[in-house]
Design an enzyme around this catalytic site. Sequence first.
Site, PDB file in Angstrom:
ATOM      1  N   GLU A  60     -36.034   4.545 -12.619  1.00 13.91           N
ATOM      2  CA  GLU A  60     -36.828   4.659 -11.575  1.00 13.91           C
ATOM      3  C   GLU A  60     -37.983   5.947 -12.124  1.00 13.91           C
ATOM      4  OE1 GLU A  60     -35.361   3.787  -7.201  1.00 13.91           O
ATOM      5  OE2 GLU A  60     -34.397   5.072  -7.917  1.00 13.91           O
TER       6      GLU A  60
HETATM    7  C1  ACM Z   1     -30.827   3.774 -10.135  1.00 18.50           C
HETATM    8  O1  ACM Z   1     -29.297   2.500  -9.210  1.00 18.50           O
HETATM    9  N1  ACM Z   1     -31.490   4.240  -9.788  1.00 18.50           N
HETATM   10  C2  ACM Z   1     -29.752   3.508 -11.785  1.00 18.50           C
END
Ligand code: ACM
Length: 694
Positions: free
Chosen positions: A327
């Site tokens: 992310e």
């Molecule tokens: C994640 O759930 N951002 C690895």
Amino acid sequence: MKRLMRTRYQLPRNICMAVTATCLGLACFAQTPSKNSLMPQPSKLTTLTGDLPVTDHLRISIQGPKDALLQNGAQRMIRRIERQTGLQLDQAENNDEGALIKIDVSDHTVRRPYEGVNESYTLDIHEGSARLHAATDFGALHGMETLLQLVQPNGGGYILPAVYIEDAPRFSWRGLLLDPGRHFLSVANILRTLDAMAVVKMNVLHLHLTEDQGFRIESNRFPKLQELGSEGQYYTQEEVKEIIEYATERGVRVVPEFDMPGHSTTWLIGYPELASAPGPYQVEHTNGVKNAAIDPTRESTYQFLDSFIGEMITLFPDEFIHIGGDESNGKDWLNNPAIMLFMHQHNMKTTGDLQAYFNERVQKILLKYHRRMVGWDEILQPDLSQEVVVQNWHGNEFLVNSARLGHLGILSGPYYLDHNYSAAEMYTADPVPSTNDLLAEQERRILGGEACMWGEQVDSYTVDSRIWPRTAAIAERFWSPASVRDTKDMYRRLAIMSRRLDALGVTHISNPQRGLRAISEGYPSALEVLSSVVQPVDFGERYKEQRTSPLTPMTNVIDFTVPDPLSRNEFAQSVAAYLQSSKRPGSSEHAADRALLERTFNAWAAAALDISVQSATNPRLKSIATRRSQLLQLASLGLQAMAHIESQETPADSWLTAQESLVRECAQPQELLDFVVLEPLRDLIRATSSRTTN
Ligand code: ACM
């Protein structure tokens, strides 16, 4: 000592497996009416006749040279047998020839677990004595856990049933992720989690140590990381050593995660020179993806990371270090002209290209320190070194693709505990499904899986009730042969396992009870009934309804209900049994099934009325007013449906329409709670009109 005849032991492996499978759930020990309640199931179990009485004269002895790790493991096992039976066992010396249980290990030199370490063991229990043999201490520790699960009452005393077990894990990476980054978890919490992991033979604790909401590890080289990034909640280096030693003693590796280049706000508070934007930064008190990112274009970034990782490897002995990589939205990079210029000069078209460059640089640092890199599946780029392990959290195809590209991989997507999947759903998800089209060598690159306990919506008190007992089912998926997949039998054993784990010290049963007691000011039984038919809404729904943040109190009714309560499965089974036996209306079996179900619906109604009375003076119960009143309506639905079934009179269409509409209404998200009993109720409604009177 009478040596007992082995039944079935000489059979070839595939036939033994079939026998093992038919044993599951049945009374399969010849003399003793004992049940196979092992979890995870061993790869090969042969039942013998007879048993080994567990009395206060039972002595357990380690054979061979002094081995503190093994000795401590055996001592813990003895204490746990004592707690389980109330007996006080005799003390045994090393190499005690008269001991009834002897433990021996071929290789005493393996002092800490590593990826691929030999974890196999054999356990041979016959009338009068037992032997546990393993290649390494870590196999012996698993064997001790199996032995503990075999101790059972037998009339007036306790016994170990005679069995021969050959066991080894299917997957070498059987992990659990804890996220103290979002909500800090106490050391005590981590230690009891390690105890429970050892019980179900899990062997990797993945600690997500750095987040936008907290930097949770002490650095001496860069003290402003924890001083400015943790609000005082971090693990000291001494505490980290304690956690690792405790884990090692239980055969568990500790893999640290330092999330970068995104999820990195708390690095940047004390060290803004690492940042891609001017800041200033502060510990985040909201959840979600942030723009903050480490600047991958400056050499000073890599000098910092080299020094930081150089310090961390003195604490974490494991070969693997997780660098996150998830992310990272690239926004702060795109807003920084110097970073854009760097991308242009290096012919990088996307922020993904820049992240790939960053990963490569970080991997070089890890290699210098003899460490292997693990990252979330966003790091999977065409040029990613095959050395790097990819942890899946998006669709399974990422894992399959990474195995095709030559990477080792770990499956996590189906095991996100905060999504409140049922134990059955997670149990059915296989790191290597039989339908995959990977070549054998590619399949072998899938090391296993990890259950993920993200920390946004749990705190140190409630976290156990989100992890356990469901993770025991996942642990079986990772350990046992793929052929062990009878969900009904899994739930039977999970109920036993759940009590065992709570007795050991994890608080997934006791903390919800305590919480409901507190909310109801000492009268929790009605709330307990309500909590037996609901579960918390899933992560996304709770976030939407409540805008959960690290500051949200985790002390409301939702926090003391549990995902996939075992009562869900019990209720489904009692409805199925009732509908089945209703085909024989006059039978005593049907009378019993009917009485049980009526009691259940009456208990729902009584609980709903009790909560309603309590609500008049207890403001905390107002938050469940709708669910409470729906519980009363569902109880009434159940009783009326049973009355129709018993009288064999098809109800009026208007009744059917009203009940179906009630169930639809109850299926809507509401007050952060989902009903978990609606499917069996639908079955009951259907049965009122599908019956034929004959
Ligand atoms: C994640 O759930 N951002 C690895």
